[in-house]
Design an enzyme around this catalytic site. Structure first.
Site, mmCIF file in Angstrom:
data_model
loop_
_atom_site.group_PDB
_atom_site.id
_atom_site.type_symbol
_atom_site.label_atom_id
_atom_site.label_comp_id
_atom_site.label_asym_id
_atom_site.label_seq_id
_atom_site.Cartn_x
_atom_site.Cartn_y
_atom_site.Cartn_z
ATOM 1 N N CYS A 188 0.839 -1.205 0.000
ATOM 2 C CA CYS A 188 0.000 0.000 0.000
ATOM 3 C C CYS A 188 0.876 1.259 0.000
ATOM 4 O O CYS A 188 1.448 1.611 -1.015
ATOM 5 C CB CYS A 188 -0.977 -0.034 1.165
ATOM 6 S SG CYS A 188 -2.364 1.114 0.974
ATOM 7 N N HIS B 232 -3.592 -5.195 0.354
ATOM 8 C CA HIS B 232 -3.046 -5.696 1.619
ATOM 9 C C HIS B 232 -3.138 -7.216 1.682
ATOM 10 O O HIS B 232 -4.077 -7.761 2.265
ATOM 11 C CB HIS B 232 -3.798 -5.083 2.799
ATOM 12 C CG HIS B 232 -3.434 -3.675 3.095
ATOM 13 N ND1 HIS B 232 -2.527 -3.315 4.069
ATOM 14 C CD2 HIS B 232 -3.862 -2.517 2.536
ATOM 15 C CE1 HIS B 232 -2.409 -1.999 4.102
ATOM 16 N NE2 HIS B 232 -3.206 -1.486 3.178
ATOM 17 N N GLU C 48 -1.600 -9.197 3.538
ATOM 18 C CA GLU C 48 -1.541 -9.686 4.917
ATOM 19 C C GLU C 48 -2.926 -9.794 5.540
ATOM 20 O O GLU C 48 -3.105 -10.485 6.553
ATOM 21 C CB GLU C 48 -0.625 -8.795 5.771
ATOM 22 C CG GLU C 48 -1.199 -7.448 6.177
ATOM 23 C CD GLU C 48 -1.022 -6.368 5.127
ATOM 24 O OE1 GLU C 48 -1.119 -5.174 5.488
ATOM 25 O OE2 GLU C 48 -0.782 -6.698 3.948
#
Length: 266
Positions: free
Chosen positions: A123, A227, A229
């Site tokens: 990001c 993202h 994660e």
């Protein structure tokens, strides 16, 4: 060999009341990022920021020593990149970003790139990679670019999704295939002018917003606007989100190969 992955710190310059730390800058690591790295057998280590005004600055460990200690770098997401960092003019006060964090992360980024150690930017991290290579950013997608896609909705945060399409024949296409994929989206800024030596790896098919970039020079430098994660869920719970595993595995494989070459005798 256990890989050591450095993760840049997120900075909180003015902690909210009630934390018991008035007038203290906080540095923190979002837990999903650490879990994503460690879920693939690597050690996640936050790289602390040293206050530019600290009396201890003169005695701090050189950045080169930090780079030597670690095998790869992940740049976390977070607050906007300051427009002045890439020679832009601030359009609205709330988009001022954090120039202190910019300087800290750009110094880290420079060290790892010059050492040809792999870098993965998430990001804000992807945006900073573009800035490092001389590119610029759009400060606000909704007001600067007509788009039918909502790229940020703080009410939904990591539950907001949109589609990405990978460029044929490039890294992400080889990892996932060329069909349209779903990712999380938590950004209102994006790449404007692409930096020198970068290629576009992915775009949002509905509005052409750049969603992933990669450096074409030696080493592994990849920036993702989404993202991954936050995709750490069982397949049945991801609701169509792309599996984050191949991305981390590709990053760690590049990191392992760089580390193996470095440890071999000349």
């Amino acid at each position: 060999m256990m890989l050591r992955i450095g993760i840049s710190a997120r900075l909180l310059h003015e902690p909210p009341p009630g934390l018991g730390l008035p007038q203290k800058r906080l540095q923190f690591l979002e837990s999903s990022m650490a879990h994503w790295v460690m879920a693939h057998g690597a050690i996640a280590l936050m790289v602390p920021f040293v206050d530019e005004n600290s009396p201890h600055l003169v005695n701090r460990v050189p950045a080169s020593e930090v780079v030597d200690l670690l095998d790869g770098l992940v740049l976390q997401g977070g607050i906007d990149v300051c427009p002045e960092t890439y020679g832009g003019t601030l359009l609205r006060p709330e988009w001022a970003g954090d120039p202190v964090r910019d300087r800290y992360e750009l110094a880290l980024l420079r060290g790892f790139i010059e050492a040809r150690k792999p870098v993965l930017g998430i990001c804000r991290g992807a945006q900073l990679i573009n800035v490092y290579y001389g590119g610029t950013l759009l400060q606000d997608i909704p007001s600067q670019r007509r788009s039918p896609v909502l790229h940020q909705d703080l009410a939904h945060y990591d539950r907001l999704q949109h589609q990405v399409r990978f460029e044929p024949g490039l890294l992400l296409d080889r990892l996932y295939g060329s069909s349209v994929h779903s990712v999380t989206s938590i950004h209102h800024q994006c790449v404007d002018r692409l930096g020198d030596g970068l290629v576009v790896e992915a775009r949002c098919p509905q509005d052409d917003v750049i969603e992933a970039i990669r450096a074409t020079g030696p080493g592994f430098v990849l920036g993702l606007q989404w993202h991954p994660e936050f995709h750490l869920l069982p397949a049945e719970a991801r609701q169509g989100l792309i599996d984050s595993g191949p991305l981390m595995e590709a990053f760690l494989q590049a990191t392992r190969e760089r580390a193996d070459r470095h440890r071999q005798p000349a």
